[in-house]
Write a protein that holds these residues in place. Sequence first.
Motif, PDB file in Angstrom:
ATOM      1  N   THR A  31      11.406  84.351  66.533  1.00 52.67           N
ATOM      2  CA  THR A  31      10.110  83.680  66.353  1.00 52.67           C
ATOM      3  C   THR A  31      10.215  82.190  66.647  1.00 52.67           C
ATOM      4  O   THR A  31       9.357  81.612  67.319  1.00 52.67           O
ATOM      5  N   ASN A  34      10.611  81.577  70.334  1.00 48.96           N
ATOM      6  CA  ASN A  34       9.330  81.868  70.982  1.00 48.96           C
ATOM      7  C   ASN A  34       8.328  80.733  70.760  1.00 48.96           C
ATOM      8  O   ASN A  34       7.477  80.462  71.610  1.00 48.96           O
ATOM      9  N   ASN A 121      11.293  91.795  68.687  1.00 53.66           N
ATOM     10  CA  ASN A 121      11.695  91.573  70.091  1.00 53.66           C
ATOM     11  C   ASN A 121      12.506  92.738  70.648  1.00 53.66           C
ATOM     12  O   ASN A 121      13.267  92.579  71.607  1.00 53.66           O
ATOM     13  N   LEU A 225       7.126  90.124  70.630  1.00 50.94           N
ATOM     14  CA  LEU A 225       7.611  88.859  71.212  1.00 50.94           C
ATOM     15  C   LEU A 225       8.495  89.147  72.420  1.00 50.94           C
ATOM     16  O   LEU A 225       9.513  89.843  72.295  1.00 50.94           O
ATOM     17  N   ASP A 226       8.117  88.568  73.552  1.00 48.43           N
ATOM     18  CA  ASP A 226       8.938  88.741  74.749  1.00 48.43           C
ATOM     19  C   ASP A 226       9.977  87.612  74.783  1.00 48.43           C
ATOM     20  O   ASP A 226       9.894  86.701  75.600  1.00 48.43           O
ATOM     21  N   VAL A 227      10.899  87.678  73.849  1.00 46.17           N
ATOM     22  CA  VAL A 227      11.894  86.603  73.748  1.00 46.17           C
ATOM     23  C   VAL A 227      13.258  87.203  73.431  1.00 46.17           C
ATOM     24  O   VAL A 227      13.371  88.118  72.618  1.00 46.17           O
ATOM     25  N   LYS A 239      16.714  80.563  74.120  1.00 47.54           N
ATOM     26  CA  LYS A 239      15.847  81.580  74.726  1.00 47.54           C
ATOM     27  C   LYS A 239      16.376  81.883  76.111  1.00 47.54           C
ATOM     28  O   LYS A 239      16.611  80.945  76.893  1.00 47.54           O
TER      29      LYS A 239
END
Length: 240
Positions: A31, A34, A121, A225-227, A239
């Motif tokens: 988080t 992101n 994620n 989350l795309d992280v 990241k």
Amino acid sequence: IYHTPELTPKDTKPDCAIAVDVLRATTTMATVLNAGAEAVQVFSDINQLMEVSENWPIEKRLRAGERGGSMVQGFDLGNSPLDCTPERVQGCRLFLTTTNGTRALKCVENAPTVLAAAFVNRAAVVKYLVEKQPETLWLVGSGWEGSFSLEDTACAGAIAHSLLTHLNCSEAELAGNDEVIGAIALYSQWQDRLLDMFHHASHGQRLLRLNCHEDLKYCAEIDILDVLPIQKEAGVLVKN
Ligand code: MLT
């Protein structure tokens, strides 16, 4: 799959190690990155965190962490992912120490690739694994002070399940890997009721006693989350 840092072999290392601490350390790491933090640096020890972070510009440093679930006295943040808003964390380095999650990362920091995963994620982690296909892969649950944790094992199962689906592996190919079979079974049992599972889990109950209901709800969200938090130097995740 190893259920706690204590159970990981000391004399060998995998091509890729993934630390899992759904409640809440690896959810917080995903988080905060992101939300625009520059990096997360993890510590098992509070004094060491204080010493290292002392040399960092004060406006770019956030000291965060918990012991027993509660914020460490004098720190900027606890370990709630919900506190990691862009306004709060943009451009900062999070210096983080937690009871179990940061210890899991420290125990695998010598692997060539180290990632942090949670339900939030899961898809980003699986996408990376499908692309890279590391030959040996460890999923390390953080557990609680050396004991098994329901939510970390189920998350390891969620990653394994999705990865095997992407790679078109049959059930038969898992024969002999009792831990993966067990973790996938656990995930399959709870996949539509992750929040319920947290309410049954010992650390979920601990967090509920600390009034962290909203944290539990957030940590139960999947693939939002795309992280991908990836280690760039020992103990420092960025990241990807
Ligand atoms: C841990 O590292 O044990 C956890 O993240 C504890 C917590 O819920 O803050």
